[in-house]
Design a protein around this motif. Structure first.
Motif: not given
Length: 139
Positions: A114-123, A125-128
């Motif tokens: 949980g609590n994953l950071p918000e990805p930068p604009e236009g990106m 998260i593919a997988h963790v």
């Protein structure tokens, strides 16, 4: 509906946009014959040589990277000196046994992230990848 992993190797390669050359088919056969597993370039090369597949280490390396780009396998950077290729592309995590260089799947239901950071604009998260390092108990 037929899933990609149930198709003959030649069809799977075509389905992923790769031409089924003799070497690709031979390496894919070796790679996927034993179900989900984690292999290094060197380990697959050794299996190929043992199976009588005439292929160089560089070809195995290039082919595994082509399979990765096509989405057939995924790369696991467990430690800097070795790269493992995982035939299971579903979302899951890994145990790594230090000293033995052994990788094991962790069933996905065991870990909640949980609590994953918000990805930068236009990106997105593919997988963790979570890698839990193990070692034998002391004493």
């Amino acid at each position: 509906m037929t899933h990609a992993h149930e198709m003959p190797i030649e069809e799977r390669l075509r389905h992923c946009g790769l031409r089924p050359t003799r070497q690709r088919v031979a390496l894919a056969d070796l790679l996927f014959a034993k179900g989900d597993r984690h292999l290094t370039v060197e380990e697959l090369h050794e299996e190929a040589v043992t199976a009588g597949v005439p292929v160089s280490l560089a070809t195995v390396y290039n082919t595994l990277h082509q399979f990765t780009e096509a989405g057939m396998i995924r790369v696991l950077a467990v430690e800097s000196s070795k790269t493992y290729f995982d035939t299971n592309v579903s979302d899951h995590h890994h145990f790594f046994v230090e000293g033995e260089n052994h990788v094991l799947d962790i069933p996905v239901s065991n870990i909640e992230i949980g609590n994953l950071p918000e990805p930068p604009e236009g990106m997105e998260i593919a997988h963790v990848d979570v890698i839990i390092r193990l070692r034998p108990r002391k004493g």
